[in-house]
Design a protein around this motif. Structure first.
Motif, mmCIF file in Angstrom:
data_model
loop_
_atom_site.group_PDB
_atom_site.id
_atom_site.type_symbol
_atom_site.label_atom_id
_atom_site.label_comp_id
_atom_site.label_asym_id
_atom_site.label_seq_id
_atom_site.Cartn_x
_atom_site.Cartn_y
_atom_site.Cartn_z
ATOM 1 N N UNK A 128 36.807 -43.857 -28.221
ATOM 2 C CA UNK A 128 36.584 -44.962 -27.585
ATOM 3 C C UNK A 128 35.490 -46.254 -28.332
ATOM 4 N N UNK A 129 35.932 -47.529 -27.986
ATOM 5 C CA UNK A 129 35.054 -48.178 -29.019
ATOM 6 C C UNK A 129 33.794 -47.804 -28.697
ATOM 7 N N UNK A 130 32.999 -48.468 -29.973
ATOM 8 C CA UNK A 130 31.313 -48.807 -28.715
ATOM 9 C C UNK A 130 31.180 -50.366 -29.002
#
Length: 175
Positions: free
Chosen positions: A118-120
């Motif tokens: 997951x991208x921050x």
């Protein structure tokens, strides 16, 4: 391929037990449900192994245990049918135990899937601070002398500078 045997054997045992209990209940809707869901879960487990073959080796111990339990359940069901042992063949308890093993098998297949990174989430303020720039920092004196050495003007009109340089070269050759 050994990882595909467990859901197939479990689904076969569940369907076998469902057909055995049908002769006592006679309810076709219950029979359809008892056949549909084990086949659906087995196909989902097989699809997950087929789609991600590198995850078939994860959770090896529980899969071997489930394979052993599925073979025991199938052999017990067949022995109950052949020997007319009522405690083994048309037994609802064995059906639901096999169905629970199939659900555990599918759960292990889902747990073995690779996780997505997951991208921050970055706030707007942080994005403005980290956006970078297209500008290149060079000293003022160095950029002007480099532009002159390359033959480009500061305003980006390099063609006029090149034509002046070529006319100067031609005049110096004539002299």
């Amino acid at each position: 391929m050994k990882s595909l045997l467990t859901p197939i054997i479990l689904a076969a045992t569940a369907v076998f037990q469902a057909y055995g209990s049908f002769q006592f209940t006679g309810d076709t809707v219950v029979l359809a449900g008892k056949i549909f869901f084990p086949i659906l879960f087995a196909l989902m487990a097989i699809f997950l192994v087929w789609r991600n073959p590198d995850t078939a080796d994860r959770f090896g111990g529980p899969h071997v245990l489930l394979l052993g339990l599925s073979v025991i359940a199938l052999l017990a069901s067949i022995a109950g049918k052949v020997a007319s042992i009522f405690q083994l063949y048309p037994q609802v308890l064995i059906y639901y135990a096999v169905f629970a093993l199939l659900v555990v098998e599918l759960g292990l297949r889902i747990a073995a899937l690779p996780k997505r990174v997951k991208e921050r989430k970055v706030s707007k303020r942080q994005a403005r601070r980290n956006r970078g720039t297209n500008l290149v920092a060079t000293p003022k004196g160095a950029s002007a002398s480099q532009d002159a050495a390359r033959g480009t003007a500061a305003d980006g009109n390099s063609q006029s500078v090149e034509s002046e340089n070529s006319s100067a070269d031609v005049s110096s050759e004539r002299a």
